[in-house]
Each structure stands twice: as C-alpha cells, then as structure tokens.
Write a protein that holds these residues in place. Structure first.
Motif, PDB file in Angstrom:
ATOM      1  N   LYS A 295      -4.459  -2.669   0.210  1.00 54.06           N
ATOM      2  CA  LYS A 295      -3.479  -3.147  -0.775  1.00 54.06           C
ATOM      3  C   LYS A 295      -2.047  -2.963  -0.271  1.00 54.06           C
ATOM      4  O   LYS A 295      -1.117  -3.596  -0.767  1.00 54.06           O
TER       5      LYS A 295
ATOM      6  N   VAL B 244      -4.196  11.582  -8.489  1.00 50.23           N
ATOM      7  CA  VAL B 244      -3.034  12.035  -7.721  1.00 50.23           C
ATOM      8  C   VAL B 244      -3.051  11.470  -6.295  1.00 50.23           C
ATOM      9  O   VAL B 244      -2.040  10.980  -5.800  1.00 50.23           O
TER      10      VAL B 244
ATOM     11  N   THR C 275      -6.731   3.651 -10.867  1.00 52.88           N
ATOM     12  CA  THR C 275      -5.390   3.997 -11.358  1.00 52.88           C
ATOM     13  C   THR C 275      -4.272   3.482 -10.453  1.00 52.88           C
ATOM     14  O   THR C 275      -3.109   3.820 -10.658  1.00 52.88           O
ATOM     15  N   PHE C 276      -4.587   2.666  -9.438  1.00 53.94           N
ATOM     16  CA  PHE C 276      -3.541   2.188  -8.535  1.00 53.94           C
ATOM     17  C   PHE C 276      -3.659   0.679  -8.310  1.00 53.94           C
ATOM     18  O   PHE C 276      -4.637   0.218  -7.736  1.00 53.94           O
ATOM     19  N   ARG C 277      -2.655  -0.083  -8.770  1.00 58.99           N
ATOM     20  CA  ARG C 277      -2.672  -1.550  -8.627  1.00 58.99           C
ATOM     21  C   ARG C 277      -4.077  -2.079  -8.891  1.00 58.99           C
ATOM     22  O   ARG C 277      -4.684  -2.742  -8.056  1.00 58.99           O
TER      23      ARG C 277
ATOM     24  N   ASP D 111      -3.899  -7.821  -4.127  1.00 55.55           N
ATOM     25  CA  ASP D 111      -3.048  -7.669  -5.306  1.00 55.55           C
ATOM     26  C   ASP D 111      -3.715  -8.321  -6.524  1.00 55.55           C
ATOM     27  O   ASP D 111      -4.008  -9.520  -6.491  1.00 55.55           O
TER      28      ASP D 111
ATOM     29  N   ALA E 202      -2.051   7.651  -6.012  1.00 59.01           N
ATOM     30  CA  ALA E 202      -0.771   7.135  -6.502  1.00 59.01           C
ATOM     31  C   ALA E 202       0.148   6.560  -5.432  1.00 59.01           C
ATOM     32  O   ALA E 202       1.071   5.819  -5.756  1.00 59.01           O
ATOM     33  N   ASP E 203      -0.030   6.870  -4.156  1.00 57.56           N
ATOM     34  CA  ASP E 203       0.797   6.201  -3.143  1.00 57.56           C
ATOM     35  C   ASP E 203       0.003   5.153  -2.371  1.00 57.56           C
ATOM     36  O   ASP E 203       0.540   4.516  -1.469  1.00 57.56           O
ATOM     37  N   GLY E 204      -1.258   4.989  -2.685  1.00 58.21           N
ATOM     38  CA  GLY E 204      -2.045   3.909  -2.083  1.00 58.21           C
ATOM     39  C   GLY E 204      -2.519   4.165  -0.666  1.00 58.21           C
ATOM     40  O   GLY E 204      -3.042   3.260  -0.031  1.00 58.21           O
ATOM     41  N   ARG E 205      -2.378   5.381  -0.150  1.00 60.62           N
ATOM     42  CA  ARG E 205      -2.707   5.577   1.265  1.00 60.62           C
ATOM     43  C   ARG E 205      -4.197   5.510   1.539  1.00 60.62           C
ATOM     44  O   ARG E 205      -4.607   5.326   2.680  1.00 60.62           O
TER      45      ARG E 205
END
Lengths: 333, 349
Positions: free
Chosen positions: B325, B314, B223-225, B196, B317-320
């Motif tokens: 993280k 795209v 683009t994610f965290r 994080d 965006a859900d971090g998978r």
C-alpha cells in the motif's frame, strides 16, 4: 535594493477570525538552508519589506536553527508579522508540547505566537493520540487560555484521511495546513477531500508544498514554478507557504505574489489535466507515499523503526551536528 | 533469467525489512517458520463457499500463482498443485505476467488431466492499454494453461489513480472482459489491486458487472487504509464475490515481525465475509502449514477477530508491514512501464 523586495502582497482573511494574512507565506524550514545567519536575516528583512506577513516555523526544524535565525531577523519587526510555529509531541503528552512552546518563544524572541500548530500528523493513530486525555489537544487549549498563542491548528502532508480524522475529533481548530498543488489535485487529494471540509467549517486552510516540497516536478519539466505557485494561490486558501533559502528564490516568489491575479477555473482545470498522468503513482509527492520521507522524530516517538540509511536519520544522529545540545550553544536574554 | 529478476523484486522486501536497526515489537514472538519435517495434515477437505451470486462454490483457501513460479523446480510445483487438489483446494490464481509466463506454464502442466477439478483464474495485464492487447494476452494465458477456457479472468493490479479511467475508456480492458465472456472463453470476470481502497471503490462505482474483486485482507489492513472497512462491505452489498489476498502481508511480513502467527493471520482472513483467501505457496512445508489451518476450518468469533485487530493496531499505523500500500516495491514492472513511470529501482522509496 532590488525592486521586488519592496511592495505589497494581497491580504486574506484567516478563517473565521478577524486576522488577515499575506496570500504568500514564508516557509521556515528552508531558512535553515541559507548559507549563514547574515543571509538568513537579510532574507527575512526583505520578505517583510516585500509584503509577506505570514511566517511559518517549527520547533524541530534544523534542531532549532530556523527559529533562532527567524527570531533575529524579526527583531524590531515582530508587530508587522503573523508568526506561527509548531509543536512536535508526535503523540506524546501535553506537558512536552508546552515545554516546546517555551523553547520556541525563547528562540523566536517573542512573548506570544499568532498561531501554534501541532506538527506532522501522519500516522493512522495520530488523531487518537492527539485527543486522548493528557494529549496535545490539552496543550493547545491551555496555551490559548494563557494568552501565549492567539490561534491553534495542525499540519501534515501524508494522507487526507488523517486530516479528516483530526477534524472529526471535534477540536476547535483555527487553521489546518496541508500540501496543495496541481499534482495533489488528482492523487490522494487534500484539495478534493480536506479543503471543502475546512471551508464548510470556517477553518483557515493553509497551503504548503506548492512546488511539491522539493521542486522535483519543476526540475523534471512537468510544470513551471510560476504555474505551480499561481495554481496553489488560486485555491480558496488563506495563504500558500513556500520555502525560500536564497534571495533569488525570495525575489522570484515576491514577483509572482505581488503581481498575483488568480487563475481562471479553466486554466486551473487545464493544469490539473496536464499533471494527471504524472500524478497517478505519486512519485512527485513522495511525502504522501514513502516511509523514507517520514519525519524520523515522529517515527521515534511512535516507536516505529528507523531506517539508518535515511538522510534525515543520519542528519539527526550525525556526529558533526549532534553535540548533544540544541543548536546553537548560545544564550538568549 | 527474467523470472529471477521478478523474484528479486519481492525478495528485496525481505532484506529491507530485516535490516531495520530497531527491534520492531518488543517481546514479539519470532516468525514461526514452518518446520522442515512435513507436518501432519489432517485428512479431510477444505470447506467450500459460494462465489458471490454466480451459483458456483469454491474452496475457502486458494492457491496463489505468483509463488508457484518461485518453487524450486517444475516437479515441486506439480506436487504442490496435486496435494492441494487432494485436499479440496480447487481455486487456482495466476497472472499473465507472473515470472514472465512461468507461473502459468507450471500450473498448466500440473493441471493436465485435472482441469475439470479446478476453478482456474488468471489475470490480464494491459495496465491501461487497449482491448485487443487484452484479448491477445488471454490467448497466451489459455495456451500456457493448456485449456480452452478460464473460470475467472481478472484485470490485474489496478493500483494507480488513473487506472479506472484507462480501463473504462472506450476500447479499454473493460470491453475485453465482456467480449471474452460472450465468446465463452471465460465464465466470470473481476479485477485485482493492492494499493488503495479508493481506487477499488472507483472501479466499483462504474456499476460494471464484475463477478469478483480481489484485495489485500489481513489483521493490519483492518485498521490501516482498510480494504476490510471500505471495500469489503461494498462488494458484499453488490453481491460481488470478495477474494482475499496478502493475509500475511504479501511475503510473510506480519509473521516475520511477530505481529501474528501464520494460523492467526490466515484464520483471521478466512473468517471475513470473503469467498476465498488466496495464499502463495512455494514449498511443501508452507502448503502443509496452510492445509492444517484450512482443512476443517472453523471461523474465529467476533471477539477473537477484534482482539487480533487490536493486537496489530499499533504496528499497522505506519503501514510498514503492508508495503504494497505504501511503496512501489510490490508494483509490477509491466504496469509501471505501461504508465511511463520510472522503475522501482529508480525511485527513492
């Protein structure tokens, strides 16, 4: 009739509006876990009699069952309550959101909602999808203008940053719903990051998951139900929404809310400190962490892959429940 | 035996990710596995870059230590290290807890007689415990690595929300870093973590004289965290050397799911304002693939980098594809034990 089912709960101001709502809110999702319609209706009746005025629900809970049962329970009592439901376009078009509103109104047997919120803002591109041309933002505006809803807002349990991104779209929200509890206070905290921003903007903060969604921390002994609920209600929120799937849970909650006196700042701080170590890896707040706790409907709408082993996915595609029609196959006038 | 358990923790991710029932990206290119034939590695060296304000220069690509323990044999690990050094890869990553010491032992053997050519890093794994345990771990690391000093010693896996408090508590790991530096056992100090950006920022806010900070940097992170957005500028501003890792998602997730090719992923990470990009290598094929990209490396243009961010936005965006993280699956066993958290296996993540 049990003593606690009749009484009053403190009313609080709903943001910058003139509306007032009960400090304890009735969570819609758990109503679908009641054993049958009769019990569900009785729970709703006793909740109203006990002083709860704020009723939460959502288009996608239990394939419509919770809205239907709440609609039956509120027949003849609609004027006593502040009724909320949520729309579930999950990034899709305004027209779909408005179609969901019509279904919610029909199931809830009413011609208007007091509050209509966009459900489950969870993903990092949700704010952009919401505010885009023809996105859900336009549906909220239209429904309000058409008089079908009095107020509008959004909800989500995943990440304070996603909430802040929604606020930064500049859309005039009346309310924002988020998880608030003694564990959240020290882990990816809505209390620290989102709540002060709402108060600054005059938006009504609606707390949820005071018992961490599934009560895991209570079962584990990290905190008692009363401590947890009192902590959440002592925050500067308009209401604290909690699910009630039995009369027993309802009575326990009514007792706490009817006798409610806020915790002192020192008591709150002590509770935060006690929960801090357990909070630090987020395991009591899996809704902030795990892909498995994501709403599968939302993942599907985003084109994200589903985990077919997940309970919610099995539930969604489950043979016994899924007849290919909304629940139940029953006509309403 | 226990090294195997450790490996299973990571190989699980492969299985879980591949078992997804729905195709991840329609029309996405399939993972480009390095070919079995040894690829032609151009002659030449991986370029050097300054390590923050230290005056030292190290290779723009570093060799990740975890995967060294996953290589099939000691001999394979030896050959990987030797070839990396031949091409100018002088930055060697490791950690006290990787494969219960096997990664450090292998690197120690492989660097025998070559210690002078290497910039050697390992990490301390107190996970909240006190200074004297950190110092004991340092002695163990030095012994396994067969050296009398480290070039860089970092606090490993700062990933829990209360870690900064524990590290900076009196008699905590921060004091160990200072003591080791003063005793001449380590030249530089830093910290690492994959969870994080806010935890990293909290660490930096203590104004401790860190020389380095290690973090995941890749096309999805952008683009994610995002460590790139939140931590990298702050490290640059403070003159702290930024060390990138997980350029392909930690176990090649970004490549296997067709989000990027290995070349796109590595070149993107290396084009950021970092000192080095640490990449794990467990076979000669992967090393050759990496060297081909890193030798004679030319940074991407700003427009090319933006195109890669957009390409990944795209799926990010859900971090998978960045499960480190999202879930506990990349969290080490020692760290969870020391925090009294249940194990990854016990959690429904």
């Amino acid at each position: 009739m049990p003593q606690s089912s009749s009484g009053t709960i403190p009313l609080r101001k709903f943001g910058r509006t003139d509306a007032r709502i009960s400090a304890l809110g009735f969570g819609g999702h758990h109503l679908g876990e009641a054993p049958d319609e009769k019990t569900a209706v009785e729970i709703v009746h006793q909740a109203v009699d006990g002083g709860i005025t704020f009723f939460d629900n959502c288009w996608e809970y239990r394939r419509g069952k919770t809205e239907v049962w709440m609609g039956i329970g509120l027949k003849g009592r609609r004027d006593k309550v502040f009724l909320m439901s949520k729309t579930c376009p999950h990034g899709r078009d305004a027209s779909l959101a408005l179609q969901m509103l019509e279904e919610s109104l029909r199931r809830l047997q009413t011609d208007h909602l007091d509050l209509w919120q966009v459900h489950g803002m969870a993903f990092d591109n949700d704010a952009a999808l919401f505010i885009r041309p023809n996105g859900a933002a336009e549906a909220l505006e239209k429904a309000k203008k058409d008089g079908k809803v009095r107020f509008v807002g959004f909800t989500g349990h995943h990440n304070p940053k996603v909430h802040l991104a929604m606020l930064n779209t500049g859309f005039p929200f009346d309310s924002v719903q988020m998880p608030l509890n003694a564990f959240d206070a020290n882990f990816r905290s809505f209390e620290q990051q989102v709540l002060p921003e709402l108060i600054k903007r005059g938006i009504a903060p609606l707390g949820m998951k005071p018992l961490n969604g599934h009560g895991d921390a209570i079962k584990n002994g990290a905190i008692t139900a009363e401590e947890a609920l009192r902590y959440a209600m002592s925050l500067p929120v308009a209401t604290t929404i909690t699910g009630m799937d039995s009369l027993e849970v309802l009575h326990q909650n009514l007792q706490i809310a009817q006798d409610f006196t806020p915790m002192s700042e020192a008591e709150m701080s002590a509770l935060r400190d006690r929960c801090k170590t357990d909070a630090a890896d987020g395991r009591f707040e899996l809704y902030k962490l795990s892909l498995k706790f994501d709403n599968p409907e939302a993942r599907l709408a985003h084109g994200f892959p589903l985990d077919t082993q997940q309970f919610e996915v099995k539930d969604m595609f489950g043979v016994e429940m899924n007849t290919g029609h909304p629940w139940p196959e029953k006509k309403f006038q | 035996m226990s090294a195997k358990v450790e490996w299973n923790r990571r190989s699980f991710i492969k299985g879980a990710a591949l078992a997804g029932a729905v195709p991840l990206i329609a029309g996405g290119s399939m993972a480009q596995q390095p070919s079995k034939q040894s690829q032609e590695v151009p002659s030449g060296q991986v370029p050097k870059k300054p390590l923050g304000r230290t005056g030292v220069q190290v290779a723009a690509m570093g060799l990740g230590g975890y995967h060294l323990g996953s290589a099939e044999t000691d001999q394979a690990a030896n050959e990987i290290v030797a070839k990396a050094l031949d091409h100018g890869v002088d930055f060697f990553d490791n950690a006290w807890e990787y494969h219960n010491g096997l990664s450090e032992e292998r690197l120690g053997k492989a660097l025998r007689g070559k210690r002078q050519q290497a910039f050697l890093m390992t990490k301390v794994c107190t996970h909240g415990r006190e200074k004297k345990i950190a110092m004991r771990m340092l002695e163990e690391s030095l012994r396994r690595l067969q050296t009398d000093h480290l070039d860089l010693w970092q606090i490993h896996e700062v990933v829990y929300d209360n870690d900064p408090d524990l590290i900076f508590a009196p008699n905590g790991a921060a004091e160990a870093l200072l003591a080791a530096k003063q005793q001449g056992k380590v030249r530089f100090v830093g910290f690492t973590g994959h969870k994080d950006p806010e935890i990293h920022l909290k660490m930096l806010s203590h104004d401790f004289p860190f020389d380095t900070v290690q973090m995941p940097l890749n096309c999805c992170d952008a683009t994610f965290r995002s460590f790139e957005t939140h931590v990298l500028p702050e490290a640059n501003r403070r003159g702290i050397a930024a060390l990138g890792m997980k350029s392909l998602g930690g176990s090649g997730e970004l490549v296997r799911h067709g989000a990027v090719t290995p070349e796109q992923g590595l070149r993107y990470a290396m084009s950021l304002p970092v000192t080095t990009t640490i990449s794990g290598v467990d076979t000669m094929q992967v090393l050759d693939q990496n060297l081909k990209i890193a030798v004679n490396f030319q940074p991407l243009a700003a427009a090319e980098m933006q195109a890669l961010r957009d390409q990944c936005r795209v799926v990010a965006a859900d971090g998978r594809l960045e499960l480190f993280k999202m879930t506990t699956k990349y969290d080490g066993k020692v760290g969870r034990e020391q925090h009294h958290f249940p194990t990854t296996q016990e959690l429904p993540l």
